[in-house]
Design an enzyme around this catalytic site. Structure first.
Site, PDB file in Angstrom:
ATOM      1  N   LYS A  32     -14.723 -43.003 -44.207  1.00  0.00           N
ATOM      2  CA  LYS A  32     -15.781 -43.974 -43.916  1.00  0.00           C
ATOM      3  C   LYS A  32     -17.128 -43.555 -44.502  1.00  0.00           C
ATOM      4  O   LYS A  32     -17.911 -44.412 -44.935  1.00  0.00           O
ATOM      5  CB  LYS A  32     -15.905 -44.197 -42.417  1.00  0.00           C
ATOM      6  CG  LYS A  32     -16.497 -43.052 -41.628  1.00  0.00           C
ATOM      7  CD  LYS A  32     -16.675 -43.423 -40.162  1.00  0.00           C
ATOM      8  CE  LYS A  32     -17.259 -42.274 -39.374  1.00  0.00           C
ATOM      9  NZ  LYS A  32     -18.619 -41.908 -39.802  1.00  0.00           N
ATOM     10  N   THR A  33     -17.426 -42.256 -44.516  1.00  0.00           N
ATOM     11  CA  THR A  33     -18.711 -41.811 -45.069  1.00  0.00           C
ATOM     12  C   THR A  33     -18.777 -42.106 -46.562  1.00  0.00           C
ATOM     13  O   THR A  33     -19.817 -42.537 -47.080  1.00  0.00           O
ATOM     14  CB  THR A  33     -18.916 -40.303 -44.812  1.00  0.00           C
ATOM     15  OG1 THR A  33     -18.810 -40.046 -43.410  1.00  0.00           O
ATOM     16  CG2 THR A  33     -20.283 -39.858 -45.292  1.00  0.00           C
ATOM     17  N   ASP A 219     -23.683 -46.716 -39.069  1.00  0.00           N
ATOM     18  CA  ASP A 219     -22.524 -45.823 -38.972  1.00  0.00           C
ATOM     19  C   ASP A 219     -22.177 -45.601 -37.500  1.00  0.00           C
ATOM     20  O   ASP A 219     -23.014 -45.763 -36.609  1.00  0.00           O
ATOM     21  CB  ASP A 219     -22.874 -44.497 -39.641  1.00  0.00           C
ATOM     22  CG  ASP A 219     -21.665 -43.599 -39.841  1.00  0.00           C
ATOM     23  OD1 ASP A 219     -20.520 -44.094 -39.720  1.00  0.00           O
ATOM     24  OD2 ASP A 219     -21.856 -42.394 -40.121  1.00  0.00           O
ATOM     25  N   GLU A 220     -20.920 -45.200 -37.220  1.00  0.00           N
ATOM     26  CA  GLU A 220     -20.447 -44.907 -35.863  1.00  0.00           C
ATOM     27  C   GLU A 220     -20.817 -46.037 -34.895  1.00  0.00           C
ATOM     28  O   GLU A 220     -21.310 -45.811 -33.781  1.00  0.00           O
ATOM     29  CB  GLU A 220     -21.031 -43.574 -35.361  1.00  0.00           C
ATOM     30  CG  GLU A 220     -20.708 -42.369 -36.219  1.00  0.00           C
ATOM     31  CD  GLU A 220     -19.247 -41.918 -36.125  1.00  0.00           C
ATOM     32  OE1 GLU A 220     -18.472 -42.596 -35.446  1.00  0.00           O
ATOM     33  OE2 GLU A 220     -18.909 -40.896 -36.751  1.00  0.00           O
ATOM     34  N   GLN A 250     -12.035 -44.862 -31.160  1.00  0.00           N
ATOM     35  CA  GLN A 250     -12.745 -43.594 -30.989  1.00  0.00           C
ATOM     36  C   GLN A 250     -14.005 -43.753 -30.138  1.00  0.00           C
ATOM     37  O   GLN A 250     -14.923 -42.935 -30.228  1.00  0.00           O
ATOM     38  CB  GLN A 250     -13.082 -42.992 -32.359  1.00  0.00           C
ATOM     39  CG  GLN A 250     -11.847 -42.636 -33.176  1.00  0.00           C
ATOM     40  CD  GLN A 250     -12.177 -41.881 -34.449  1.00  0.00           C
ATOM     41  OE1 GLN A 250     -12.598 -40.727 -34.430  1.00  0.00           O
ATOM     42  NE2 GLN A 250     -11.999 -42.547 -35.579  1.00  0.00           N
ATOM     43  N   ARG A 593      -7.658 -34.841 -34.871  1.00  0.00           N
ATOM     44  CA  ARG A 593      -8.451 -33.725 -35.417  1.00  0.00           C
ATOM     45  C   ARG A 593      -7.567 -32.808 -36.262  1.00  0.00           C
ATOM     46  O   ARG A 593      -8.078 -31.981 -37.034  1.00  0.00           O
ATOM     47  CB  ARG A 593      -9.074 -32.874 -34.298  1.00  0.00           C
ATOM     48  CG  ARG A 593     -10.056 -33.563 -33.359  1.00  0.00           C
ATOM     49  CD  ARG A 593     -11.118 -34.359 -34.059  1.00  0.00           C
ATOM     50  NE  ARG A 593     -10.704 -35.756 -34.181  1.00  0.00           N
ATOM     51  CZ  ARG A 593     -11.266 -36.639 -34.992  1.00  0.00           C
ATOM     52  NH1 ARG A 593     -12.240 -36.274 -35.793  1.00  0.00           N
ATOM     53  NH2 ARG A 593     -10.835 -37.886 -35.042  1.00  0.00           N
TER      54      ARG A 593
END
Length: 708
Positions: A32-33, A219-220, A250, A593
């Site tokens: 995503k970044t 973002d987020e 998330q 993770r």
């Protein structure tokens, strides 16, 4: 120049789509970044947008810096001027320019967490409040909740309706707000609330800022709260272009105000919005992803997506149930050593857990075996205030040293001030005796009743230890007699209570493992643990809560404590479906993770935290069997149980299927769980205050739970 060849089809669509309202649902590890930064580069390079007209909102300074660096690498000086910042930094910029309209100076003070605590210290001193009765964290949460609900201090006082505790909290809120005004200060909540108020009160100022930003990227987005979302919409009111990136699966910060409904309902707020899913994962193997997918699909409040990877299936997820916490920790240790021998580095391994108290056993085991570790986002178990307080009380029973006396004499508060403690210290020094002996011998003229009660309490515990010797019962007496349990329960200090109960568990396990050991042996053992420190932070196993692990990734991940009422947590489960779904999202975050190896462990012992027997977490049971290996043998242990001889006849025997993990009930000790079976003897964990007992399997008082 953007290299579109580096993008998969969904990523490319997310970068170049021209819809004014775009929602990018970016699964864990889906890049995503990269997409977000390439979107900015695309607007500048292909759409010829002035960088100064682009606003990108991140939720950490680290993420903002990473995005700035990537833009600079792609566009060089052409990307300069793009406004990339956290939402709080953006508010500082806006208020620094326009807060004067609210009759506040432009050189206002930003009050950080340390400043907030200092103001609370002042308020507590003035209002005669002990921080042990009203923890700073809880008080700041109360103040923030009132602010966000637009409840003034005077209104909070009205709502308190004369209830003493609520009135006191409202008075602290009043002091806090007045103190901020006196120094022209704004805390982090104020930065957002004052900006929203500024825009609502002065539409021309809102127009100026909204006109400045033609494109807004967030973002987020799953972590946005209602105040932040209001501000984002205010800033988009002129050009009306909003691009959001996030993952509802998330959303794990609802306790901080995040609302999964905001990202879920984006299309309702903007009916023309387009949603693009990024499902290809570049982090984990397919077995790990399939396991995470099969768990999260049980949530109702989500957008359907299925993560996949081109990295191959990889190793299956490993699940292992152990007999107790010690065995669970030693199993993790064994695997860490094996993986290290195979070439994995310590810093590429992480042990994750739902709550901080669960770090206790794994910390001990790693220290015992000289494995370096880093504890993120928390204080080492034996260094936590409540643990040190209660260990000091136990030291008063064995040693009665001055340091333990100073720590316990006014904890919980008994009206003993620092001046009194200093005077007692001086008397002890003059007479060559301990501070405890000073008060026991009545050598200090004041506070006789308090000190007599304290001495009687210590001597009662000492006598009990000498007569009975059961440390777990002693610990319970210390908790109750001292008022420590009541202090934590009154302040609703749930996490601290969990740590206290974990310490009780530790003490009980120590005595059961080493029946001949004394309380002094235990305290000396703990003192050795607290002296050991990791020597190499660069090459160390990572220990952290799942919340702290958000945004991180490791080659190997162990998730410990996978038991019902621990994970998912009992407290969250009390919130119903909403709480359960957040816990499931937390499991999804934990599993994703891991890059290469994922281990899930639990133990079937008795939990002193939940005061009940443990069973395997539903978040293990929900994993697709195709991608997980359960290492426990399917064959159940069987014990031969002999009946008592009848009328001197030859002894007969029957075969009884007692096995580890069985729930049993006892005529006196009530419900328990079988920890171990050896030579016809059952080792059973019963509830407080009985603890772990060894009982003959043929004894008539014991039977399986549910049997007639």
């Amino acid at each position: 120049m953007i290299k579109y060849s580096d993008l998969n089809p969904a990523q490319k669509e997310a970068v170049i789509d021209d819809n004014p309202h775009l929602r990018i649902i970016a699964g864990a590890g889906s890049g995503k970044t990269r997409v977000l930064t390439m979107r900015i580069a695309y607007l500048i390079e292909q759409k010829d947008v002035d960088p100064r007209h682009i606003l990108a909102i991140t939720f950490t300074n680290k993420a903002a810096k990473e995005m700035k660096d990537r833009i600079a690498e792609m566009l060089k000086e052409r990307g300069a001027g793009t406004f990339i910042s956290t939402i709080h930094s953006l508010c500082v910029r806006i208020l620094s320019e326009d807060i004067g309209a609210l009759n506040y100076p432009k050189n206002f003070t930003i009050v950080d967490s340390d400043d907030q605590k200092q103001i609370l210290k002042e308020a507590y001193r003035q209002l005669h409040i002990d921080k042990k009765d009203y923890a700073y964290g809880g008080m700041l949460e109360y103040i923030a909740n009132n602010k966000c609900a637009d409840i003034s201090p005077s209104r909070a006082l009205e709502l308190a309706s004369g209830e003493p505790k609520q009135v006191l909290r409202a008075k602290v809120y009043e002091y806090y707000a007045t103190r901020l005004l006196s120094v022209y200060g704004l805390d982090f909540d104020d930065l957002i609330l004052w900006t929203i108020r500024l825009f609502k009160t002065f539409p021309d100022i809102k127009y100026k800022w909204s006109k400045r930003f033609h494109y807004i990227l967030v973002d987020e987005f799953q972590d946005v709260d209602h105040g932040q979302y209001t501000l984002i919409k205010q800033l988009a009111s002129v050009h009306d272009r909003i691009y959001v990136v996030g993952d509802p699966d998330q959303t794990i910060y609802t306790w901080r105000g995040a609302d999964v409904g905001i990202i879920m309902d984006f299309a309702k707020d903007f009916p023309d919005a387009k949603t693009i899913f990024l499902n290809e994962n570049y982090r984990s193997t397919n077995n790990i992803l399939s396991g995470a997918n099969s768990v999260i699909k049980n949530n109702r409040m989500r957008l359907e997506k299925e993560l996949f990877s081109h990295s191959g299936d990889g190793d299956k997820i490993i699940h292992k149930s152990l007999a107790n916490e010690d065995e669970e920790s030693y199993y993790v240790l064994k695997e860490i050593k094996k993986l290290y021998a195979e070439g994995y580095s310590y810093h590429d391994m992480a042990v994750l857990y739902r709550s901080n108290y669960l770090s206790r056993n794994i910390e001990k085991v790693l220290m015992e075996n000289h494995i370096p570790y880093i504890l993120y986002g928390g204080i080492r178990f034996y260094e936590r205030a409540e643990v040190k307080d209660l260990l000091a009380y136990l030291r008063m029973i064995t040693n009665k040293d001055d340091l333990a006396f100073i720590r316990t004499i006014n904890t919980p508060k008994r009206g003993i001030g620092q001046k009194t403690i200093d005077n007692i210290h001086d008397l002890a020094k003059e007479n060559g005796i301990s501070m405890y002996e000073v008060i026991k011998n009545g050598m200090y003229a004041k506070n006789h009743e308090v000190f007599d009660n304290y001495v009687a309490m210590i001597e009662k515990w000492e006598a009990f230890l000498n007569d009975d010797g059961e440390m777990e019962k002693l610990f319970a007496m210390v908790l109750d007699d001292s008022g420590y349990r009541l202090m934590l329960e009154s302040a609703n200090e749930t996490e601290r209570l969990e740590n206290v109960k974990a310490l009780m568990d530790d003490l009980a396990n120590y005595q059961n493992t080493m029946p001949e050991a004394t309380l002094e042996d235990y305290l000396q053992n703990i003192a050795l643990y607290t002296e050991r420190q990791s020597q190499n932070d660069g090459e160390a196993v990572n220990l952290l809560t799942i919340h702290s692990a958000k945004g991180l990734e490791f080659d190997v991940v162990f998730v410990i404590g996978m038991s019902e009422n621990i994970f998912p947590s009992r407290i969250s489960m009390e919130e119903g479906l909403k709480g359960l779904e957040e816990e499931r999202r937390l499991a999804y975050v934990a599993y994703t993770r891991a890059r290469k190896r994922l281990y899930l462990t639990d133990n079937v012992g008795f939990s002193y935290v939940t005061q009940g027997s443990k069973s395997v977490s539903r978040f293990v049971a929900e994993i697709d069997e195709k991608c997980i290996n359960h290492l426990n043998e399917k064959k159940k242990a069987v014990s031969l149980i002999f009946d008592e001889p009848i009328n001197n006849k030859k002894q007969s025997y029957t075969l009884t299927a007692f096995k580890k993990g069985d729930l049993v009930t006892h005529a006196v000790f009530k419900d328990g769980v079988v920890l171990d079976i050896k030579d016809g003897i059952l080792e059973i964990a019963f509830g407080y205050p009985h603890g772990i007992k060894k009982i003959l399997a043929s004894h008539p008082s014991i039977r399986k739970k549910g049997e007639e």
